[in-house]
Scaffold this motif. Structure first.
Motif, PDB file in Angstrom:
ATOM      1  N   PRO A  93       0.828  -1.222   0.000  1.00  0.00           N
ATOM      2  CA  PRO A  93       0.000   0.000   0.000  1.00  0.00           C
ATOM      3  C   PRO A  93       0.852   1.258   0.000  1.00  0.00           C
ATOM      4  N   LYS A  94       0.365   2.289  -0.697  1.00  0.00           N
ATOM      5  CA  LYS A  94       1.085   3.562  -0.735  1.00  0.00           C
ATOM      6  C   LYS A  94       0.852   4.316   0.560  1.00  0.00           C
ATOM      7  N   ARG A  95       1.842   5.103   0.943  1.00  0.00           N
ATOM      8  CA  ARG A  95       1.727   5.886   2.166  1.00  0.00           C
ATOM      9  C   ARG A  95       0.644   6.955   1.988  1.00  0.00           C
ATOM     10  N   PRO A  96      -0.049   7.292   3.086  1.00  0.00           N
ATOM     11  CA  PRO A  96      -1.144   8.267   2.972  1.00  0.00           C
ATOM     12  C   PRO A  96      -0.625   9.690   2.819  1.00  0.00           C
ATOM     13  N   ALA A  97      -1.458  10.535   2.260  1.00  0.00           N
ATOM     14  CA  ALA A  97      -1.108  11.946   2.070  1.00  0.00           C
ATOM     15  C   ALA A  97      -1.185  12.679   3.409  1.00  0.00           C
ATOM     16  N   ALA A 146      -6.549  13.569   6.829  1.00  0.00           N
ATOM     17  CA  ALA A 146      -5.240  12.929   6.796  1.00  0.00           C
ATOM     18  C   ALA A 146      -5.152  11.818   7.840  1.00  0.00           C
ATOM     19  N   THR A 147      -5.685  12.045   9.031  1.00  0.00           N
ATOM     20  CA  THR A 147      -5.654  11.006  10.064  1.00  0.00           C
ATOM     21  C   THR A 147      -6.540   9.822   9.681  1.00  0.00           C
ATOM     22  N   GLU A 148      -7.676  10.089   9.014  1.00  0.00           N
ATOM     23  CA  GLU A 148      -8.527   8.999   8.530  1.00  0.00           C
ATOM     24  C   GLU A 148      -7.774   8.153   7.506  1.00  0.00           C
ATOM     25  N   ARG A 149      -7.105   8.819   6.590  1.00  0.00           N
ATOM     26  CA  ARG A 149      -6.332   8.099   5.577  1.00  0.00           C
ATOM     27  C   ARG A 149      -5.197   7.307   6.215  1.00  0.00           C
ATOM     28  N   LYS A 150      -4.599   7.879   7.247  1.00  0.00           N
ATOM     29  CA  LYS A 150      -3.493   7.188   7.924  1.00  0.00           C
ATOM     30  C   LYS A 150      -3.995   5.932   8.626  1.00  0.00           C
ATOM     31  N   SER A 151      -5.141   6.017   9.288  1.00  0.00           N
ATOM     32  CA  SER A 151      -5.684   4.834   9.972  1.00  0.00           C
ATOM     33  C   SER A 151      -6.041   3.745   8.955  1.00  0.00           C
ATOM     34  N   GLU A 152      -6.590   4.149   7.814  1.00  0.00           N
ATOM     35  CA  GLU A 152      -6.907   3.187   6.756  1.00  0.00           C
ATOM     36  C   GLU A 152      -5.625   2.544   6.225  1.00  0.00           C
ATOM     37  N   TYR A 153      -4.594   3.352   6.057  1.00  0.00           N
ATOM     38  CA  TYR A 153      -3.296   2.851   5.598  1.00  0.00           C
ATOM     39  C   TYR A 153      -2.725   1.836   6.589  1.00  0.00           C
ATOM     40  N   GLU A 154      -2.841   2.131   7.874  1.00  0.00           N
ATOM     41  CA  GLU A 154      -2.307   1.217   8.890  1.00  0.00           C
ATOM     42  C   GLU A 154      -3.029  -0.126   8.850  1.00  0.00           C
ATOM     43  N   LYS A 155      -4.347  -0.111   8.607  1.00  0.00           N
ATOM     44  CA  LYS A 155      -5.101  -1.352   8.473  1.00  0.00           C
ATOM     45  C   LYS A 155      -4.613  -2.144   7.263  1.00  0.00           C
ATOM     46  N   MET A 199      -1.704  -1.921   5.818  1.00  0.00           N
ATOM     47  CA  MET A 199      -0.341  -2.397   6.065  1.00  0.00           C
ATOM     48  C   MET A 199      -0.339  -3.626   6.967  1.00  0.00           C
ATOM     49  N   ALA A 200      -1.227  -3.649   7.964  1.00  0.00           N
ATOM     50  CA  ALA A 200      -1.316  -4.817   8.845  1.00  0.00           C
ATOM     51  C   ALA A 200      -1.719  -6.048   8.036  1.00  0.00           C
ATOM     52  N   ALA A 201      -2.702  -5.891   7.159  1.00  0.00           N
ATOM     53  CA  ALA A 201      -3.132  -6.999   6.303  1.00  0.00           C
ATOM     54  C   ALA A 201      -2.003  -7.409   5.355  1.00  0.00           C
ATOM     55  N   TYR A 202      -1.320  -6.432   4.798  1.00  0.00           N
ATOM     56  CA  TYR A 202      -0.211  -6.705   3.876  1.00  0.00           C
ATOM     57  C   TYR A 202       0.906  -7.466   4.589  1.00  0.00           C
ATOM     58  N   ASN A 203       1.244  -7.026   5.804  1.00  0.00           N
ATOM     59  CA  ASN A 203       2.319  -7.691   6.554  1.00  0.00           C
ATOM     60  C   ASN A 203       1.941  -9.128   6.909  1.00  0.00           C
ATOM     61  N   LYS A 204       0.665  -9.355   7.278  1.00  0.00           N
ATOM     62  CA  LYS A 204       0.225 -10.722   7.563  1.00  0.00           C
ATOM     63  C   LYS A 204       0.351 -11.591   6.318  1.00  0.00           C
ATOM     64  N   LYS A 205      -0.032 -11.024   5.182  1.00  0.00           N
ATOM     65  CA  LYS A 205       0.047 -11.761   3.925  1.00  0.00           C
ATOM     66  C   LYS A 205       1.509 -12.087   3.594  1.00  0.00           C
ATOM     67  N   GLN A 206       2.392 -11.132   3.824  1.00  0.00           N
ATOM     68  CA  GLN A 206       3.821 -11.348   3.561  1.00  0.00           C
ATOM     69  C   GLN A 206       4.377 -12.446   4.462  1.00  0.00           C
ATOM     70  N   GLU A 207       4.008 -12.423   5.750  1.00  0.00           N
ATOM     71  CA  GLU A 207       4.486 -13.430   6.688  1.00  0.00           C
ATOM     72  C   GLU A 207       3.998 -14.813   6.289  1.00  0.00           C
ATOM     73  N   SER A 208       2.739 -14.908   5.878  1.00  0.00           N
ATOM     74  CA  SER A 208       2.201 -16.207   5.480  1.00  0.00           C
ATOM     75  C   SER A 208       2.880 -16.707   4.208  1.00  0.00           C
ATOM     76  N   SER A 209       3.167 -15.808   3.270  1.00  0.00           N
ATOM     77  CA  SER A 209       3.832 -16.233   2.037  1.00  0.00           C
ATOM     78  C   SER A 209       5.282 -16.635   2.321  1.00  0.00           C
ATOM     79  N   ASP A 210       5.923 -15.971   3.297  1.00  0.00           N
ATOM     80  CA  ASP A 210       7.283 -16.355   3.671  1.00  0.00           C
ATOM     81  C   ASP A 210       7.286 -17.729   4.316  1.00  0.00           C
ATOM     82  N   ASP A 211       6.279 -17.999   5.149  1.00  0.00           N
ATOM     83  CA  ASP A 211       6.178 -19.315   5.784  1.00  0.00           C
ATOM     84  C   ASP A 211       5.969 -20.407   4.743  1.00  0.00           C
ATOM     85  N   GLU A 212       5.121 -20.125   3.739  1.00  0.00           N
ATOM     86  CA  GLU A 212       4.879 -21.092   2.671  1.00  0.00           C
ATOM     87  C   GLU A 212       6.144 -21.349   1.874  1.00  0.00           C
ATOM     88  N   GLU A 213       6.912 -20.299   1.595  1.00  0.00           N
ATOM     89  CA  GLU A 213       8.155 -20.451   0.845  1.00  0.00           C
ATOM     90  C   GLU A 213       9.154 -21.296   1.629  1.00  0.00           C
TER      91      GLU A 213
END
Length: 154
Positions: free
Chosen positions: A58-62, A112-121, A123-137
């Motif tokens: 995800p791109k960083r929020p404005a 801006a704070t609304e966009r940041k909170s959405e970005y953090e959500k 990123m959390a989903a993205y990081n979980k996905k990355q961890e699961s794909s690393d475990d699979e690899e």
């Protein structure tokens, strides 16, 4: 009358020369070549880091200023249709932002704070996905090692 060079000036010169050994001195074209080598290394490092970027990340929020600028650009273009320079819009937006009070900036900060909170959500989903794909690899690499070992045993 010019002052003569004393012992102090001569020793200072000797000290400067002593700091730089003759082997490390770079003169003329070699100096330019070494600078070019350094810039090539930096460029290669930048290219290597840019190729490792994940397009799914995800791109960083404005920030509040950029949220303001999104709105300001449209109004500025309507008021000044002949101005084509991007820099003029940026300068005008910056000046207006500086002149605004905190109360006027508040809605942009909220967005801006609304966009940041959405970005953090995201990123959390993205990081979980990355961890699961690393475990699979890792599991795949371990299973392939096991397959190779069993083939060697046969």
């Amino acid at each position: 009358m010019k002052p003569t060079r004393g012992r102090e000036a001569a020793t200072m010169k000797d000290k400067k020369e002593a700091k730089k050994p003759a082997e490390n001195k770079v003169v003329g074209k070699r100096k330019a070549a070494s600078r070019a080598d350094k810039s090539d290394r930096k460029r290669a490092k930048n290219i290597a880091s840019s190729t490792n970027k994940d397009p799914n990340k995800p791109k960083r929020p404005a920030t509040a200023f950029f949220v303001f600028m999104e709105e300001f650009r449209t109004s500025y273009k309507q008021e000044h249709p002949k101005v084509k320079a991007i820099s003029a819009v940026g300068k005008a937006g910056g000046e207006k932002w500086k002149s605004m009070s905190n109360a006027e900036k508040a809605p942009y900060k909220v967005k801006a704070t609304e966009r940041k909170s959405e970005y953090e959500k995201l990123m959390a989903a993205y990081n979980k996905k990355q961890e699961s794909s690393d475990d699979e690899e890792e599991a795949e690499s371990e299973s392939s090692k096991d397959d190779e070992e069993s083939e060697d045993d046969d």
